[in-house]
Design a protein around this motif. Sequence first.
Motif, PDB file in Angstrom:
ATOM      1  N   GLU A  94       0.823  -1.214   0.000  1.00 20.40           N
ATOM      2  CA  GLU A  94       0.000   0.000   0.000  1.00 20.40           C
ATOM      3  C   GLU A  94       0.857   1.265   0.000  1.00 20.40           C
ATOM      4  OE1 GLU A  94      -3.725  -2.134   2.363  1.00 20.40           O
ATOM      5  OE2 GLU A  94      -2.339  -0.852   3.473  1.00 20.40           O
ATOM      6  N   GLY A  95       2.115   1.097  -0.390  1.00 19.90           N
ATOM      7  CA  GLY A  95       3.037   2.225  -0.451  1.00 19.90           C
ATOM      8  C   GLY A  95       3.801   2.249  -1.754  1.00 19.90           C
ATOM      9  N   TYR A  96       4.857   1.444  -1.841  1.00 18.54           N
ATOM     10  CA  TYR A  96       5.734   1.479  -3.009  1.00 18.54           C
ATOM     11  C   TYR A  96       5.019   1.092  -4.301  1.00 18.54           C
ATOM     12  CZ  TYR A  96       9.320   1.474   0.662  1.00 18.54           C
ATOM     13  OH  TYR A  96      10.082   1.750   1.774  1.00 18.54           O
ATOM     14  N   GLU A  97       4.172   0.064  -4.245  1.00 17.73           N
ATOM     15  CA  GLU A  97       3.467  -0.357  -5.462  1.00 17.73           C
ATOM     16  C   GLU A  97       2.532   0.740  -5.962  1.00 17.73           C
ATOM     17  OE1 GLU A  97       1.606  -4.165  -4.779  1.00 17.73           O
ATOM     18  OE2 GLU A  97       3.459  -5.000  -3.945  1.00 17.73           O
ATOM     19  N   VAL A  98       1.920   1.456  -5.034  1.00 16.97           N
ATOM     20  CA  VAL A  98       1.018   2.552  -5.391  1.00 16.97           C
ATOM     21  C   VAL A  98       1.820   3.729  -5.942  1.00 16.97           C
ATOM     22  CG1 VAL A  98      -0.780   4.095  -4.538  1.00 16.97           C
ATOM     23  CG2 VAL A  98      -0.595   1.772  -3.632  1.00 16.97           C
ATOM     24  N   ALA A  99       2.979   4.000  -5.362  1.00 18.88           N
ATOM     25  CA  ALA A  99       3.845   5.067  -5.861  1.00 18.88           C
ATOM     26  C   ALA A  99       4.262   4.789  -7.302  1.00 18.88           C
ATOM     27  CB  ALA A  99       5.075   5.205  -4.963  1.00 18.88           C
ATOM     28  N   GLU A 100       4.601   3.563  -7.571  1.00 21.60           N
ATOM     29  CA  GLU A 100       5.015   3.181  -8.924  1.00 21.60           C
ATOM     30  C   GLU A 100       3.874   3.402  -9.918  1.00 21.60           C
ATOM     31  OE1 GLU A 100       7.684  -0.432 -10.619  1.00 21.60           O
ATOM     32  OE2 GLU A 100       5.840  -1.049  -9.605  1.00 21.60           O
ATOM     33  N   TRP A 101       2.655   3.041  -9.514  1.00 19.00           N
ATOM     34  CA  TRP A 101       1.489   3.242 -10.381  1.00 19.00           C
ATOM     35  C   TRP A 101       1.240   4.733 -10.616  1.00 19.00           C
ATOM     36  CZ3 TRP A 101      -3.426   5.171  -8.529  1.00 19.00           C
ATOM     37  CH2 TRP A 101      -4.411   5.219  -9.522  1.00 19.00           C
ATOM     38  N   LEU A 102       1.306   5.535  -9.550  1.00 22.26           N
ATOM     39  CA  LEU A 102       1.092   6.972  -9.690  1.00 22.26           C
ATOM     40  C   LEU A 102       2.155   7.612 -10.581  1.00 22.26           C
ATOM     41  CD1 LEU A 102       0.060   7.840  -6.038  1.00 22.26           C
ATOM     42  CD2 LEU A 102      -1.389   8.110  -8.059  1.00 22.26           C
ATOM     43  N   ASN A 103       3.393   7.143 -10.469  1.00 23.62           N
ATOM     44  CA  ASN A 103       4.451   7.661 -11.332  1.00 23.62           C
ATOM     45  C   ASN A 103       4.115   7.467 -12.805  1.00 23.62           C
ATOM     46  OD1 ASN A 103       7.468   6.863  -9.366  1.00 23.62           O
ATOM     47  ND2 ASN A 103       6.045   8.556  -9.212  1.00 23.62           N
ATOM     48  N   LYS A 104       3.522   6.337 -13.139  1.00 26.63           N
ATOM     49  CA  LYS A 104       3.164   6.060 -14.530  1.00 26.63           C
ATOM     50  C   LYS A 104       2.109   7.041 -15.033  1.00 26.63           C
ATOM     51  CE  LYS A 104       4.237   1.130 -14.269  1.00 26.63           C
ATOM     52  NZ  LYS A 104       3.675  -0.258 -14.236  1.00 26.63           N
ATOM     53  N   LEU A 105       1.299   7.580 -14.111  1.00 30.14           N
ATOM     54  CA  LEU A 105       0.271   8.560 -14.477  1.00 30.14           C
ATOM     55  C   LEU A 105       0.815   9.985 -14.490  1.00 30.14           C
ATOM     56  CD1 LEU A 105      -2.810   7.259 -12.435  1.00 30.14           C
ATOM     57  CD2 LEU A 105      -2.148   6.694 -14.784  1.00 30.14           C
ATOM     58  N   GLY A 106       2.070  10.153 -14.073  1.00 27.52           N
ATOM     59  CA  GLY A 106       2.688  11.476 -14.074  1.00 27.52           C
ATOM     60  C   GLY A 106       2.765  12.154 -12.727  1.00 27.52           C
ATOM     61  N   TYR A 107       2.275  11.498 -11.674  1.00 29.08           N
ATOM     62  CA  TYR A 107       2.295  12.084 -10.328  1.00 29.08           C
ATOM     63  C   TYR A 107       3.610  11.760  -9.622  1.00 29.08           C
ATOM     64  CZ  TYR A 107      -2.767  12.538 -10.900  1.00 29.08           C
ATOM     65  OH  TYR A 107      -4.014  12.855 -11.366  1.00 29.08           O
ATOM     66  N   THR A 108       4.152  12.745  -8.919  1.00 30.67           N
ATOM     67  CA  THR A 108       5.242  12.471  -7.991  1.00 30.67           C
ATOM     68  C   THR A 108       4.610  11.932  -6.714  1.00 30.67           C
ATOM     69  OG1 THR A 108       6.773  14.094  -8.904  1.00 30.67           O
ATOM     70  CG2 THR A 108       7.036  13.545  -6.574  1.00 30.67           C
ATOM     71  N   ALA A 109       5.153  10.852  -6.190  1.00 27.83           N
ATOM     72  CA  ALA A 109       4.563  10.181  -5.029  1.00 27.83           C
ATOM     73  C   ALA A 109       5.504  10.266  -3.833  1.00 27.83           C
ATOM     74  CB  ALA A 109       4.257   8.727  -5.354  1.00 27.83           C
ATOM     75  N   PHE A 110       4.900  10.386  -2.666  1.00 24.46           N
ATOM     76  CA  PHE A 110       5.633  10.455  -1.405  1.00 24.46           C
ATOM     77  C   PHE A 110       5.030   9.408  -0.468  1.00 24.46           C
ATOM     78  CE2 PHE A 110       5.836  14.528  -3.425  1.00 24.46           C
ATOM     79  CZ  PHE A 110       7.110  15.016  -3.168  1.00 24.46           C
ATOM     80  N   VAL A 111       5.776   8.370  -0.141  1.00 23.84           N
ATOM     81  CA  VAL A 111       5.286   7.325   0.756  1.00 23.84           C
ATOM     82  C   VAL A 111       5.645   7.719   2.190  1.00 23.84           C
ATOM     83  CG1 VAL A 111       5.404   4.888   1.400  1.00 23.84           C
ATOM     84  CG2 VAL A 111       5.485   5.551  -1.013  1.00 23.84           C
TER      85      VAL A 111
END
Length: 282
Positions: A94-111
């Motif tokens: 519920e952290g890194y995998e979600v960050a990776e998905w958001l990155n593909k959409l163009g979002y910078t993610a912060f876990v």
Amino acid sequence: MKQLCTILMMLGLNVVVNAQKKTTIHLWPDTVPDESAAKHAAVVTPDTSNNIVRLTDVTDPILEVFPASSKNRNGKAVVICPGGGYAILAINHEGYEVAEWLNKLGYTAFVLQYRVPKKESGALQDAQRAMRIVRSRAAEWKLDPDKIGMLGFSAGGSLTARASTRYNEPTYTPVDKADSASAKPNFSVLIYPAYLDKGPGNSLTPELLVDAQTPPAFLFATADDPYANSALVMAAALRNAKVNVEQHLYPKGGHGYGLRTNNAAGATWPLLLEKWLVSIGY
């Protein structure tokens, strides 16, 4: 961190490379407010069932930064709050995998590694501080400071709801200039949230101060989730306050599926969320 990356590699998870390269921000440069234990790295529990890495004993809260690629960066960001009953953090699931998905959409993610176990007050301090740090340093990651949201799962959904309704509450003494920035998420995403129905008769938890200034929210749960009432009462409160809210109650899926596609609910909510974010301009 070395121990965590080793476990991720043993589980064969493709987020290992990102986990090794990411930037780590310690939320509290000196003393952690209301924390009596010494600072140290989070403890990885021996339980890796369902390919989930679980962290506990967080005394030095951190943000792990996953920048979007310059090829598709949209200038928007999401702070991710993993779940785990305020006892552990399901950090990859519920952290890194979600960050990776958001990155593909163009979002910078912060876990966010917020304080656990059973440190709900400290967790809210961590969430507020995390939002302020990200917003105050938005230029560093080429972000629009007015397009920074928060996404949480289960207890992380509870924390996201608390951060989205108590952002004006001073929960700690300001540390530096970052604390002059707003702690208010521009939008919130609650995926199978828990603990939002602790009021009388399973009504809205009293600490959740929903009003017309509460940020837009997206909620997703399943009818067979024992915590599903949390999403229902929160959505009703948001609607009554005339907040932009979208809620989905999927028939089956249970609880804790993340975005893993072996569960139909886990395969569904990301598609719905992506459309909602576009519809509200985030």
